[in-house]
Design a protein around this motif. Structure first.
Motif, PDB file in Angstrom:
ATOM      1  N   ALA A  69       0.889  -1.141   0.008  1.00  0.00           N
ATOM      2  CA  ALA A  69      -0.059  -0.025   0.074  1.00  0.00           C
ATOM      3  C   ALA A  69       0.800   1.231   0.092  1.00  0.00           C
ATOM      4  O   ALA A  69       2.066   1.081   0.518  1.00  0.00           O
ATOM      5  N   ILE A  70       0.568   2.110  -0.763  1.00  0.00           N
ATOM      6  CA  ILE A  70       1.207   3.438  -0.978  1.00  0.00           C
ATOM      7  C   ILE A  70       0.464   4.545  -0.355  1.00  0.00           C
ATOM      8  O   ILE A  70      -0.738   4.714  -0.529  1.00  0.00           O
ATOM      9  N   ASP A  71       1.090   5.342   0.488  1.00  0.00           N
ATOM     10  CA  ASP A  71       0.234   6.396   1.328  1.00  0.00           C
ATOM     11  C   ASP A  71      -0.156   7.941   0.587  1.00  0.00           C
ATOM     12  O   ASP A  71      -1.198   8.227   0.531  1.00  0.00           O
ATOM     13  N   ALA A  72       0.779   8.208  -0.590  1.00  0.00           N
ATOM     14  CA  ALA A  72       0.297   9.323  -1.231  1.00  0.00           C
ATOM     15  C   ALA A  72       0.731   9.444  -2.721  1.00  0.00           C
ATOM     16  O   ALA A  72       1.945  10.088  -3.083  1.00  0.00           O
ATOM     17  N   VAL A  73       0.187   8.798  -3.385  1.00  0.00           N
ATOM     18  CA  VAL A  73       0.430   8.951  -4.889  1.00  0.00           C
ATOM     19  C   VAL A  73      -0.704   9.380  -5.806  1.00  0.00           C
ATOM     20  O   VAL A  73      -1.711   8.747  -5.599  1.00  0.00           O
ATOM     21  N   VAL A  74      -0.529  10.484  -6.719  1.00  0.00           N
ATOM     22  CA  VAL A  74      -1.475  10.798  -7.597  1.00  0.00           C
ATOM     23  C   VAL A  74      -1.242  10.412  -8.844  1.00  0.00           C
ATOM     24  O   VAL A  74      -0.468  11.095  -9.394  1.00  0.00           O
ATOM     25  N   CYS A  75      -2.009   9.708  -9.481  1.00  0.00           N
ATOM     26  CA  CYS A  75      -1.674   9.100 -10.737  1.00  0.00           C
ATOM     27  C   CYS A  75      -2.630   9.948 -11.704  1.00  0.00           C
ATOM     28  O   CYS A  75      -3.692   9.588 -12.052  1.00  0.00           O
ATOM     29  N   TRP A  76      -2.039  11.046 -12.098  1.00  0.00           N
ATOM     30  CA  TRP A  76      -2.499  11.988 -12.946  1.00  0.00           C
ATOM     31  C   TRP A  76      -1.592  12.717 -13.607  1.00  0.00           C
ATOM     32  O   TRP A  76      -0.736  13.307 -13.113  1.00  0.00           O
ATOM     33  N   PRO A  77      -1.465  12.783 -15.122  1.00  0.00           N
ATOM     34  CA  PRO A  77      -0.550  13.512 -15.961  1.00  0.00           C
ATOM     35  C   PRO A  77      -0.564  14.861 -16.032  1.00  0.00           C
ATOM     36  O   PRO A  77      -1.150  15.290 -16.812  1.00  0.00           O
ATOM     37  N   GLU A  78      -0.104  15.737 -14.881  1.00  0.00           N
ATOM     38  CA  GLU A  78      -0.292  17.101 -14.936  1.00  0.00           C
ATOM     39  C   GLU A  78       0.362  17.728 -15.872  1.00  0.00           C
ATOM     40  O   GLU A  78      -0.394  18.688 -16.475  1.00  0.00           O
ATOM     41  N   HIS A  79       1.329  17.077 -16.716  1.00  0.00           N
ATOM     42  CA  HIS A  79       1.924  17.783 -17.872  1.00  0.00           C
ATOM     43  C   HIS A  79       1.213  17.794 -18.840  1.00  0.00           C
ATOM     44  O   HIS A  79       1.004  18.561 -20.016  1.00  0.00           O
ATOM     45  N   TYR A  99      -2.675  17.374 -18.702  1.00  0.00           N
ATOM     46  CA  TYR A  99      -4.194  17.932 -18.306  1.00  0.00           C
ATOM     47  C   TYR A  99      -4.234  18.932 -17.095  1.00  0.00           C
ATOM     48  O   TYR A  99      -5.303  19.250 -16.784  1.00  0.00           O
ATOM     49  N   GLY A 100      -3.083  19.350 -16.538  1.00  0.00           N
ATOM     50  CA  GLY A 100      -2.986  20.216 -15.643  1.00  0.00           C
ATOM     51  C   GLY A 100      -3.219  19.710 -14.160  1.00  0.00           C
ATOM     52  O   GLY A 100      -3.166  18.494 -14.075  1.00  0.00           O
ATOM     53  N   GLN A 101      -3.562  20.587 -13.053  1.00  0.00           N
ATOM     54  CA  GLN A 101      -3.743  20.006 -11.877  1.00  0.00           C
ATOM     55  C   GLN A 101      -4.724  19.025 -11.629  1.00  0.00           C
ATOM     56  O   GLN A 101      -5.766  19.007 -12.287  1.00  0.00           O
ATOM     57  N   ALA A 102      -4.629  17.897 -10.894  1.00  0.00           N
ATOM     58  CA  ALA A 102      -5.573  16.742 -10.886  1.00  0.00           C
ATOM     59  C   ALA A 102      -6.851  17.180 -10.166  1.00  0.00           C
ATOM     60  O   ALA A 102      -6.688  17.811  -9.176  1.00  0.00           O
ATOM     61  N   PRO A 103      -8.100  16.628 -10.563  1.00  0.00           N
ATOM     62  CA  PRO A 103      -9.217  16.874 -10.025  1.00  0.00           C
ATOM     63  C   PRO A 103      -8.942  16.473  -8.577  1.00  0.00           C
ATOM     64  O   PRO A 103      -8.621  15.398  -8.255  1.00  0.00           O
ATOM     65  N   ASP A 104      -9.831  17.076  -7.544  1.00  0.00           N
ATOM     66  CA  ASP A 104      -9.907  16.689  -6.204  1.00  0.00           C
ATOM     67  C   ASP A 104     -10.232  14.981  -5.792  1.00  0.00           C
ATOM     68  O   ASP A 104      -9.531  14.547  -5.020  1.00  0.00           O
ATOM     69  N   VAL A 105     -11.125  14.387  -6.790  1.00  0.00           N
ATOM     70  CA  VAL A 105     -11.299  13.107  -6.687  1.00  0.00           C
ATOM     71  C   VAL A 105     -10.197  12.458  -6.855  1.00  0.00           C
ATOM     72  O   VAL A 105     -10.068  11.298  -6.170  1.00  0.00           O
ATOM     73  N   PHE A 106      -9.116  12.647  -7.905  1.00  0.00           N
ATOM     74  CA  PHE A 106      -7.939  11.842  -7.873  1.00  0.00           C
ATOM     75  C   PHE A 106      -7.140  12.048  -6.879  1.00  0.00           C
ATOM     76  O   PHE A 106      -6.321  10.936  -6.673  1.00  0.00           O
ATOM     77  N   THR A 107      -7.058  13.049  -6.328  1.00  0.00           N
ATOM     78  CA  THR A 107      -5.997  13.242  -5.159  1.00  0.00           C
ATOM     79  C   THR A 107      -6.510  12.523  -3.729  1.00  0.00           C
ATOM     80  O   THR A 107      -5.705  12.105  -2.942  1.00  0.00           O
ATOM     81  N   ARG A 108      -7.681  11.854  -3.851  1.00  0.00           N
ATOM     82  CA  ARG A 108      -8.313  11.114  -2.701  1.00  0.00           C
ATOM     83  C   ARG A 108      -8.004   9.775  -2.945  1.00  0.00           C
ATOM     84  O   ARG A 108      -8.022   8.613  -2.198  1.00  0.00           O
ATOM     85  N   HIS A 109      -7.557   9.123  -4.345  1.00  0.00           N
ATOM     86  CA  HIS A 109      -7.340   7.853  -4.696  1.00  0.00           C
ATOM     87  C   HIS A 109      -6.114   7.261  -3.887  1.00  0.00           C
ATOM     88  O   HIS A 109      -5.235   8.166  -3.799  1.00  0.00           O
ATOM     89  N   ARG A 110      -5.994   6.109  -3.323  1.00  0.00           N
ATOM     90  CA  ARG A 110      -5.004   5.357  -2.842  1.00  0.00           C
ATOM     91  C   ARG A 110      -4.500   4.219  -3.643  1.00  0.00           C
ATOM     92  O   ARG A 110      -5.440   3.497  -4.146  1.00  0.00           O
ATOM     93  N   TYR A 111      -3.454   4.036  -4.000  1.00  0.00           N
ATOM     94  CA  TYR A 111      -2.880   3.070  -4.845  1.00  0.00           C
ATOM     95  C   TYR A 111      -2.001   1.896  -3.921  1.00  0.00           C
ATOM     96  O   TYR A 111      -1.583   2.121  -3.031  1.00  0.00           O
ATOM     97  N   CYS A 112      -1.847   0.719  -4.890  1.00  0.00           N
ATOM     98  CA  CYS A 112      -0.806  -0.368  -4.174  1.00  0.00           C
ATOM     99  C   CYS A 112      -0.074  -1.013  -5.413  1.00  0.00           C
ATOM    100  O   CYS A 112      -0.546  -1.045  -6.292  1.00  0.00           O
ATOM    101  N   TRP A 113       1.099  -1.349  -5.044  1.00  0.00           N
ATOM    102  CA  TRP A 113       1.850  -2.067  -6.016  1.00  0.00           C
ATOM    103  C   TRP A 113       1.344  -3.460  -5.843  1.00  0.00           C
ATOM    104  O   TRP A 113       1.220  -4.148  -4.560  1.00  0.00           O
ATOM    105  N   VAL A 114       1.085  -4.283  -6.591  1.00  0.00           N
ATOM    106  CA  VAL A 114       0.625  -5.526  -6.428  1.00  0.00           C
ATOM    107  C   VAL A 114       1.751  -6.515  -7.332  1.00  0.00           C
ATOM    108  O   VAL A 114       1.763  -6.243  -8.416  1.00  0.00           O
ATOM    109  N   VAL A 115       2.299  -7.416  -6.735  1.00  0.00           N
ATOM    110  CA  VAL A 115       3.549  -8.261  -7.530  1.00  0.00           C
ATOM    111  C   VAL A 115       3.158  -9.726  -7.389  1.00  0.00           C
ATOM    112  O   VAL A 115       3.053 -10.197  -6.351  1.00  0.00           O
TER     113      VAL A 115
END
Length: 143
Positions: A93-103, A105-121
């Motif tokens: 589990a990763i605490d703070a990653v925003v998967c949004w290509p700001e370069h 589309y600009g700043q990530a929408p608020d809903v994307f900043t609340r998503h949480r991600y994990c590496w699955v191996v």
């Protein structure tokens, strides 16, 4: 980290995010390109197909697959059978990653900043329950 340890790793993405090889359609791949395969965050509707394709490709090499997934993808009723049939070796589990290509589309929408991600191996020699760990994104940021 894997590359620094001498492992051959393929990092692919459909779109240019500033790392890895962009313009790669994982579903169109017919042969494996390295023993380890890493995909950036996947859109929910394509996640299952891409995961199965990546697993099939790395099964040919005996390698591992690491996918960055939305944490919610682990807990959806429609995916339970998939996870039971395709048990990963590890989940981080990763605490703070925003998967949004700001370069792009600009700043990530608020809903994307609340998503949480994990590496699955996935590892071909793994059997049983996955191990679970936590990563702090701040430990991997430079600058």
């Amino acid at each position: 980290m894997l590359s620094a340890a001498g492992h051959q790793v393929v990092i692919t993405a459909r779109y240019a995010y500033g790392f890895g090889e962009s313009g790669v359609n994982c579903l169109a791949q017919q042969t494996p390109r390295a023993p380890y395969r890493r995909q950036p965050a996947l859109w929910a509707r394509a996640c299952r197909r891409l995961t199965l394709k990546a697993l099939a490709l790395t099964r040919q090499t005996g390698g591992k697959t690491a996918l960055l997934l939305n944490l919610a993808s682990l807990c959806h009723p429609s995916r339970t059978a998939f996870w039971q049939r395709n048990r990963p070796a590890r989940i981080y589990a990763i605490d703070a990653v925003v998967c949004w290509p700001e370069h792009r589309y600009g700043q990530a929408p608020d809903v994307f900043t609340r998503h949480r991600y994990c590496w699955v191996v996935w590892s071909p020699d793994h059997h049983g329950a996955p191990s679970f760990g936590w990563l702090s994104a701040g430990d991997f940021r430079s600058g």
